[in-house]
Write a protein that holds these residues in place. Sequence first.
Motif, mmCIF file in Angstrom:
data_model
loop_
_atom_site.group_PDB
_atom_site.id
_atom_site.type_symbol
_atom_site.label_atom_id
_atom_site.label_comp_id
_atom_site.label_asym_id
_atom_site.label_seq_id
_atom_site.Cartn_x
_atom_site.Cartn_y
_atom_site.Cartn_z
ATOM 1 N N UNK A 56 -54.866 -85.037 50.406
ATOM 2 C CA UNK A 56 -55.948 -85.365 51.336
ATOM 3 C C UNK A 56 -56.932 -84.195 51.456
ATOM 4 N N UNK A 57 -56.396 -82.986 51.440
ATOM 5 C CA UNK A 57 -57.244 -81.800 51.479
ATOM 6 C C UNK A 57 -58.230 -81.808 50.323
ATOM 7 N N UNK A 58 -57.727 -82.127 49.138
ATOM 8 C CA UNK A 58 -58.600 -82.131 47.967
ATOM 9 C C UNK A 58 -59.646 -83.245 48.040
ATOM 10 N N UNK A 59 -59.298 -84.342 48.682
ATOM 11 C CA UNK A 59 -60.278 -85.417 48.844
ATOM 12 C C UNK A 59 -61.477 -84.934 49.665
ATOM 13 N N UNK A 60 -61.204 -84.256 50.775
ATOM 14 C CA UNK A 60 -62.306 -83.811 51.637
ATOM 15 C C UNK A 60 -62.947 -82.529 51.122
ATOM 16 N N UNK A 61 -62.233 -81.790 50.270
ATOM 17 C CA UNK A 61 -62.796 -80.561 49.708
ATOM 18 C C UNK A 61 -63.960 -80.870 48.777
ATOM 19 N N UNK A 62 -63.887 -82.002 48.100
ATOM 20 C CA UNK A 62 -64.934 -82.410 47.155
ATOM 21 C C UNK A 62 -65.137 -81.358 46.071
ATOM 22 N N UNK A 63 -64.037 -80.758 45.644
ATOM 23 C CA UNK A 63 -64.074 -79.765 44.576
ATOM 24 C C UNK A 63 -62.756 -79.835 43.813
ATOM 25 N N UNK A 64 -62.750 -79.320 42.614
ATOM 26 C CA UNK A 64 -61.524 -79.278 41.820
ATOM 27 C C UNK A 64 -60.519 -78.343 42.479
ATOM 28 N N UNK A 65 -59.223 -78.545 42.231
ATOM 29 C CA UNK A 65 -58.219 -77.679 42.856
ATOM 30 C C UNK A 65 -58.464 -76.198 42.604
ATOM 31 N N UNK A 66 -58.828 -75.851 41.371
ATOM 32 C CA UNK A 66 -59.036 -74.438 41.044
ATOM 33 C C UNK A 66 -60.302 -73.854 41.683
ATOM 34 N N UNK A 67 -61.157 -74.726 42.226
ATOM 35 C CA UNK A 67 -62.364 -74.274 42.913
ATOM 36 C C UNK A 67 -62.218 -74.390 44.428
ATOM 37 N N UNK A 68 -60.981 -74.695 44.878
ATOM 38 C CA UNK A 68 -60.692 -74.864 46.302
ATOM 39 C C UNK A 68 -59.704 -73.794 46.752
ATOM 40 N N UNK A 69 -60.047 -73.102 47.805
ATOM 41 C CA UNK A 69 -59.196 -72.038 48.340
ATOM 42 C C UNK A 69 -58.630 -72.466 49.688
ATOM 43 N N UNK A 70 -57.296 -72.423 49.815
ATOM 44 C CA UNK A 70 -56.659 -72.728 51.085
ATOM 45 C C UNK A 70 -56.235 -71.421 51.739
ATOM 46 N N UNK A 71 -56.626 -71.236 53.010
ATOM 47 C CA UNK A 71 -56.345 -70.008 53.747
ATOM 48 C C UNK A 71 -55.364 -70.309 54.871
ATOM 49 N N UNK A 72 -54.257 -69.590 54.919
ATOM 50 C CA UNK A 72 -53.282 -69.826 55.976
ATOM 51 C C UNK A 72 -52.351 -68.648 56.165
ATOM 52 N N UNK A 73 -51.571 -68.717 57.240
ATOM 53 C CA UNK A 73 -50.667 -67.625 57.598
ATOM 54 C C UNK A 73 -49.218 -67.894 57.232
ATOM 55 N N UNK A 74 -48.876 -69.164 57.018
ATOM 56 C CA UNK A 74 -47.462 -69.559 56.880
ATOM 57 C C UNK A 74 -47.121 -69.811 55.410
ATOM 58 N N UNK A 75 -46.205 -69.027 54.829
ATOM 59 C CA UNK A 75 -45.869 -69.223 53.415
ATOM 60 C C UNK A 75 -45.380 -70.625 53.079
ATOM 61 N N UNK A 76 -44.406 -71.132 53.866
ATOM 62 C CA UNK A 76 -43.786 -72.420 53.529
ATOM 63 C C UNK A 76 -44.702 -73.604 53.784
ATOM 64 N N UNK A 77 -45.585 -73.494 54.759
ATOM 65 C CA UNK A 77 -46.488 -74.606 55.085
ATOM 66 C C UNK A 77 -47.841 -74.500 54.402
ATOM 67 N N UNK A 78 -48.265 -73.283 54.097
ATOM 68 C CA UNK A 78 -49.615 -73.082 53.581
ATOM 69 C C UNK A 78 -49.636 -72.599 52.128
#
Length: 213
Positions: free
Chosen positions: A142-164
């Motif tokens: 779902x994240x990639x759907x709203x990102x409107x970019x390829x996975x390699x052009x999408x950066x996910x930022x988070x604090x939690x290793x297992x969830x993020x």
Amino acid sequence: MIETIVFDIGETITRDDRYWASWADWLGVPRHTLSALVGAVVAQGLDNAEAIRLVRPGIDVASEYRAREAAGRGEQLDESDLYDDVRPALTALRKAGVRVVVAGNQTARMGDLMRDLDLPADVVLTSGEWGVAKPQPEFFARVLEVAQAAPEATLYVGDHPANDIFPAKAAGLRTAHIRRGPWGHLWADDPEVVAAADWRVESLTQLARIVSA
């Protein structure tokens, strides 16, 4: 080249202070007690809701959440809950032409509260609205759907290793681990996190340099 940056919410965009303080008040225990228990379950790699169950064994957390809402003591959010670097960082990224998405494990109500803050973001969505939560692969689809970019052009930022970090990496996204909050500090230098994160940051303002590099 990074075209879209997607931000986790809790302890990435917002502080969790109010969340846990309100739970402690509702449960009738000192705030420090619940805070310490949250730290204990985090260190064990458990879901943070286990801290609530340690205070009140057998509690149905979802039902208790609904009871809080019915009593007018549910989730609240205002500008003071944002980390200081959020608006400057998101504004700079949008000026640089980056699509900014906020998407984390939160309730539908929190989604409404986040949008009421009018953040400099293109999209704000939560797991409660999607009906699927991290670390499930469907969340990152779902994240990639709203990102409107390829996975390699999408950066996910988070604090939690297992969830993020780990599930985002498994979905093909680039990842940035932020040393922020209990999870971010506890696992900041963990070898697996260091290996999985494309970048490690201490402030969201560092992201502007990453996308311009």
